[in-house]
Motif scaffolding. Structure first.
Motif, PDB file in Angstrom:
ATOM      1  N   THR A  63      32.185  48.276  35.982  1.00 28.81           N
ATOM      2  CA  THR A  63      32.731  49.454  36.648  1.00 28.81           C
ATOM      3  C   THR A  63      32.343  49.411  38.123  1.00 28.81           C
ATOM      4  O   THR A  63      31.487  48.611  38.523  1.00 28.81           O
ATOM      5  CB  THR A  63      32.180  50.750  36.024  1.00 28.81           C
TER       6      THR A  63
ATOM      7  N   THR B 211      32.456  44.905  41.620  1.00 30.68           N
ATOM      8  CA  THR B 211      32.299  45.372  40.243  1.00 30.68           C
ATOM      9  C   THR B 211      30.859  45.183  39.798  1.00 30.68           C
ATOM     10  O   THR B 211      30.269  44.127  40.019  1.00 30.68           O
ATOM     11  CB  THR B 211      33.232  44.598  39.297  1.00 30.68           C
TER      12      THR B 211
ATOM     13  N   GLY C 235      37.578  48.024  41.155  1.00 28.91           N
ATOM     14  CA  GLY C 235      36.235  47.710  40.692  1.00 28.91           C
ATOM     15  C   GLY C 235      36.014  47.821  39.203  1.00 28.91           C
ATOM     16  O   GLY C 235      34.888  47.623  38.737  1.00 28.91           O
ATOM     17  N   TYR C 236      37.043  48.133  38.427  1.00 33.73           N
ATOM     18  CA  TYR C 236      36.900  48.231  36.975  1.00 33.73           C
ATOM     19  C   TYR C 236      37.231  46.884  36.327  1.00 33.73           C
ATOM     20  O   TYR C 236      38.231  46.250  36.683  1.00 33.73           O
ATOM     21  CB  TYR C 236      37.831  49.293  36.392  1.00 33.73           C
TER      22      TYR C 236
END
Length: 622
Positions: free
Chosen positions: A529, A483, A513-514
């Motif tokens: 993000t 991330t 990955g958020y």
């Protein structure tokens, strides 16, 4: 042989019949809200716990019921709206068949409190499994307060078929919005697990649309209003720039009843012809009002599918009304002969033309085409010498690349093309890049890639989608995506339906990955993000992701994570029309060749086409 056919017990017959009307908590929401509207309420409150599985409660300030009517309301086909067959074709109320309360009481525990304005004491009734457990006087405000608890408690098999709370809540929100949109003159509120989701004050239709669908529509609505002797149509449609990839913001109401009609939807779409992309859907909220005798609303248990006496007239009228509205507000395409004042400030206009420049202009083929006689269809003969070395284009380049253009899959790509950070166990690739090869981009869409026996025409967007799909697939099966933390976290406000969807997707988005956290009512904070999303585009990327997730075909039974991976890959893939550097093209093609399935996208479209040298020679008669 003994007789074997027998009548079903009432409670069992009611449970079977309830399956047609009450399929999930949202079905009960629709029926109870419509009953409140029919009762003449000006304020209707919906309270939900555990996505309606534990509790559904509707409180209204309508006219209420007497003690006898309250008891009769739970009997099947007990109704105050039909006394003979003719009445069936004059219906303007929402409910009329007397099935709703009987069906709800057959599959849940129901408590009803109601009082009419002309009496001081109300009535309280408790019904369980179609059996009245208690009936007694009680103190209660004017109107009706009905609680439905433990849905499908006596039919555990059907309860097991209910979806997750987030999914069921989305269906509840959809039904709530449909009723609230149809009656903007009534106050509606929705509270879920003690948190208010909607608070809709009574007002105009435009105000209700903005309250429900968001303030982004406040300046992008076009009013539709047409009246004839046969039917009237009113409402609003969105300007072309409001189109989305899903049909979520489309509402048709016939005599204030929400309906689904692919036929009428086609009428609206045809009115937008050539104004919007083929795969986009306009927003509309349209009310059709016509004589109930020319409409049959009794063809489906949920009354969302209806039949018109003359569908062609309705189709033509809807299409013409929307077209007229768009044209009236200058939305429809038209030729604009007015000169933009900004053009006068351009160098080409404001500065004098030199003699050399004028000679170059007047000697051009384009100038002659417009100024000389018999030149309009003249085609200049091509310089054949220009094609004499065409084969050189497909041969491996002998010139070494500049130092900064050499790259490997481990080197970072330019902005928006980051493939690093993952590796898969893959078979030996079918193709390999030739040493010191130079790639070419065609129409900012295709990458011409020479091979030892010909060349490949690689579609850049579809190739990137395949690369990203395999990258994210690995993430959801073990290795979490890194991330990129945002220096300045952004907030994103969603509609109620998208809010429920976001809550459902948060765990899977974290794996991909958020870093997103709830922040108050319908608001989320984006803390980070995936590394390949450009800084500042987080909000747009998430909104587009939700749109594409909803747009994903529900006919294909993929898991939620699989759908999410496919949507993110499609969303983040570089688009056609973007110019790529040599490094970007090399990285993309090399990563494509390293994929497990490099030749097609997850959806089955080809990522490249192969042209072999012998095939090319046959094309040219060699």
């Amino acid at each position: 042989m003994p007789d074997i056919i027998q009548l079903l017990p009432d409670n069992l017959a009611n449970q079977i019949a309830a399956g047609e009307v009450i399929q999930r908590p949202a079905s009960a929401v629709k029926e109870l809200l419509e009953n409140a509207v029919d009762a003449g309420a000006t304020e209707i409150k919906l309270l939900v716990n555990d996505a309606g599985k534990a509790l559904l409660q509707v409180i209204d300030n309508g006219k209420g019921m007497s003690e006898t009517d309250a008891r009769m309301s739970f009997e099947r086909h007990a109704t105050s709206k039909i006394s003979n067959i003719e009445d069936l074709f004059k219906i303007r109320t929402m409910g009329f068949r007397g099935e709703a309360l009987a069906s709800i009481a057959a599959v849940s525990q129901v408590e009803l409190k109601t009082r009419k304005a002309d009496v001081e004491i109300g009535t309280c009734i408790e019904v369980e499994n179609s059996v009245v457990k208690r009936q007694e006087p009680c103190a209660t405000p004017v109107g009706t307060n009905i609680c439905m608890k433990n849905l499908f408690f006596n039919v555990p098999a059907r309860r097991n078929f209910l979806k997750s709370n987030a999914a069921e809540m989305r269906h509840i929100v959809d039904e709530f919005i449909r009723v609230a949109m149809a009656f903007p003159n009534i106050f509606f509120s929705l509270t879920s697990n003690g948190q208010q989701v909607f608070h809709l004050e009574a007002g105009s239709l435009k105000q209700r649309i903005i309250q429900v669908l968001g303030t982004s529509y406040s300046t992008k609505l076009v009013h539709v209003s047409e009246e004839t002797d046969y039917m009237n149509i009113t409402g609003f449609v969105g300007k072309p720039e409001t189109t989305k990839k899903t049909r979520g913001d489309q509402y048709f109401f016939v005599n204030n009843r929400f309906i689904k009609s692919a036929y009428l939807n086609h009428a609206v779409m045809s009115a937008y012809d050539e104004m919007i992309a083929k795969d986009s859907f306009p927003m509309y909220v349209l009310f059709i009002d016509l004589d109930p005798s020319v409409v049959d609303i009794n063809v489906h248990p949920t009354k969302q599918e209806i039949k018109f006496e003359d569908e062609k007239i309705v189709y033509a009228f809807v299409q013409a009304a929307v077209k007229h509205a768009l044209a009236q507000f200058s939305i429809a395409p038209s030729l604009d002969f007015t000169l933009n004042a900004d053009i006068q400030q351009l160098d080409a206009v404001s500065k004098p033309t030199s003699g050399d420049a004028m000679d170059a202009i007047t000697s051009s083929n384009l100038f002659k085409t417009f100024t000389q006689k018999n030149q309009a269809h003249k085609i200049e003969g091509s310089n054949k010498s220009e094609l004499s070395h065409w084969k050189d284009f497909y041969e491996p380049a002998t010139q070494p690349l500049p130092t900064d253009l050499h790259t490997t899959s481990q080197q970072p790509a330019s902005e928006g093309l980051d493939y690093s950070g993952y590796s898969l166990l893959k078979p030996e690739p079918k193709f390999k890049l030739l040493p010191d090869v130079v790639l070419s981009q065609l129409h900012n869409t295709y990458i011409v890639t020479p091979t030892a026996v010909g060349f490949l025409l690689v579609h850049q967007q579809q190739a990137h989608e395949r690369v990203l799909y395999e990258k994210y697939s690995q993430a959801v099966h073990g290795k979490q995506m890194p991330t990129q933390q945002s220096l300045f976290p952004s907030t994103i406000q969603l509609g109620a339906g998208d809010t429920e969807l976001m809550h459902e997707l948060l765990p899977d988005l974290k794996v991909l990955g958020y870093a997103i956290e709830p922040f108050g009512n319908n608001t989320f904070v984006v803390q980070g993000t995936p590394a390949d999303i450009l800084d500042g585009n987080e909000k747009m990327a998430i909104e587009l992701l939700l749109e594409q997730y909803k747009h994903f075909s529900s006919d294909v039974k993929f898991s939620r994570r699989e759908r999410l991976v496919r949507c993110i890959a499609r969303q983040q893939a570089i688009k056609t029309g973007r110019s790529l550097s040599q490094r970007e093209m090399l990285t993309l093609v090399e990563e494509l060749f390293a994929c497990n399935t490099p030749n097609i996208t997850p959806g089955g479209n080809p990522t490249y086409m192969e042209f072999k040298q012998d095939y090319l020679e046959r094309m040219f008669g060699k």
